[in-house]
Enzyme design. Structure first.
Site, PDB file in Angstrom:
ATOM      1  CE  LYS A 154      12.041  23.091  41.175  1.00 36.45           C
ATOM      2  NZ  LYS A 154      12.502  24.422  40.784  1.00 36.45           N
TER       3      LYS A 154
HETATM    4  N1  PMP Z   1      12.375  27.525  35.462  1.00 38.31           N
HETATM    5  C1  PMP Z   1      13.180  27.255  36.512  1.00 38.31           C
HETATM    6  C2  PMP Z   1      14.633  27.163  36.277  1.00 38.31           C
HETATM    7  C3  PMP Z   1      12.633  27.085  37.793  1.00 38.31           C
HETATM    8  O1  PMP Z   1      13.423  26.823  38.844  1.00 38.31           O
HETATM    9  C4  PMP Z   1      11.240  27.227  37.984  1.00 38.31           C
HETATM   10  C5  PMP Z   1      10.655  27.074  39.351  1.00 38.31           C
HETATM   11  N2  PMP Z   1      10.280  25.769  39.635  1.00 38.31           N
HETATM   12  C6  PMP Z   1      10.441  27.504  36.859  1.00 38.31           C
HETATM   13  C7  PMP Z   1      11.051  27.640  35.613  1.00 38.31           C
HETATM   14  C8  PMP Z   1       8.953  27.611  36.979  1.00 38.31           C
HETATM   15  O2  PMP Z   1       8.403  26.349  37.191  1.00 38.31           O
HETATM   16  P1  PMP Z   1       7.028  26.161  37.984  1.00 38.31           P
HETATM   17  O3  PMP Z   1       6.060  27.071  37.343  1.00 38.31           O
HETATM   18  O4  PMP Z   1       6.692  24.727  37.773  1.00 38.31           O
HETATM   19  O5  PMP Z   1       7.301  26.509  39.389  1.00 38.31           O
END
Ligand code: PMP
Length: 305
Positions: A154
């Site tokens: 991220k």
């Molecule tokens: N894909 C992307 C590109 C994201 O930004 C997110 C949000 N964090 C997710 C998937 C989902 O991840 P999570 O369930 O860990 O929030």
């Protein structure tokens, strides 16, 4: 007053400001997380959802970017609890922790800089319409491949890709974008993982498709297996299979479990929330708010009772 964690101290958020020369601001070399809290009125308790998992992912991504925070996930959870308590938050909230290079220096590099961690919160309701479902568009933008900017991290710079896709979708009258990877398979949403349902099978792109290793994705797979006894397939999904799905939904900390009822103007099923998605939503929303005892370990209570 809302408080933030900044340069090793918890201070009023208005005072937590960075210098315009900050290196990470210019090159997108900042890793971040998004964490949710849910308030349970009956229990008079605020719960942080998957706190340690988020901080573990943050630290792993920071390490890959040659950043060192000198903190453990447990310590960061404690700091987060302190911020929430000090801000006296008793409602659904989003927490944004991030690690960045604080050096006031040019050069897009990751070495010989000093990393800093900051955490702030803001009050947050729904991100997408979880009650009616959304319309999605397969984006003309491809998800950034692992050998360019890994989607597994991220990292702020990677979100230019998300911003391009989301903006294109919004300006074309859709709610969200679905990105294909360089191979042309389904990758994920601009800020969500994606699932399709065909019969009794729950299918989602595997990590090798170049996606973020979603924490909600993992939780939903668990619920689907344990509560609904669905068969799970993690594999490549072609664009045409998306159109053939009985049900489609997105998962994410912000998006929670958002049904997709139209894709590229084609109805998904009957263009309403499907029965399996509905059941999964119900269990998920109850679990995250602390209403299901067997999923209480997902949650960190903020207040002493
Ligand atoms: N894909 C992307 C590109 C994201 O930004 C997110 C949000 N964090 C997710 C998937 C989902 O991840 P999570 O369930 O860990 O929030």
């Amino acid at each position: 007053m809302d408080y933030a964690y900044f340069e090793g101290k918890i201070i009023p958020v208005e005072q937590a400001n960075i210098n315009i020369k900050t290196n990470s601001l210019h090159y997108g070399t900042l890793v971040f997380e998004g964490i949710r809290t849910y308030y349970n009125e009956k229990q008079n308790q605020l719960y942080i959802l998957f706190s340690n998992d988020h901080y573990l992912r943050l630290l792993k991504n920071a390490k890959a970017m040659f950043m060192d925070t000198n903190k453990t996930p447990e310590e960061l959870t404690e700091i987060t609890k302190e911020i929430l308590r000090k801000s006296e938050i008793r409602e659904d909230t989003y927490i944004r922790p991030f690690v960045y290079f604080k050096d006031l220096a040019l050069t897009p590099k990751l070495k010989d800089f000093t990393s800093e961690i900051a955490i702030y919160t803001y009050k947050f309701g729904r991100y997408l319409d979880t009650s009616k479902g959304i319309h999605a568009k397969v984006s003309s933008w491809r998800r950034n491949p692992d050998n360019s900017i890994p989607s597994r991290w991220k990292v702020a710079g990677g979100y230019v890709n998300s911003a391009l896709a989301k903006t294109e979708a919004l300006m074309s009258g859709y709610d969200e974008a679905i990105l294909l990877n360089e191979q042309g398979n389904i990758a994920e949403g601009s800020g969500e993982n994606i699932f399709i349902i065909r019969g009794k099978k729950l299918i989602t792109p595997s990590f090798s498709e170049g996606i973020l290793e979603g924490i909600t994705r993992k939780a939903v797979v668990k619920l689907a297996k344990n509560e609904l006894f669905l068969e799970i397939e993690e594999r490549s999904i072609a664009r045409s299979e998306l159109y053939a799905a009985d049900e489609v939904f997105l998962t994410g900390t912000a998006a929670e479990l958002t049904p997709v009822i139209m894709i590229d103007n084609r109805p998904v099923g009957n263009a309403e929330i499907g029965p399996i998605t509905k059941k999964l939503q119900e269990i998920y929303f109850n679990a995250v708010r602390g209403n299901i005892e067997r999923y209480r370990h997902w949650l960190t209570p903020v207040y002493d009772t």
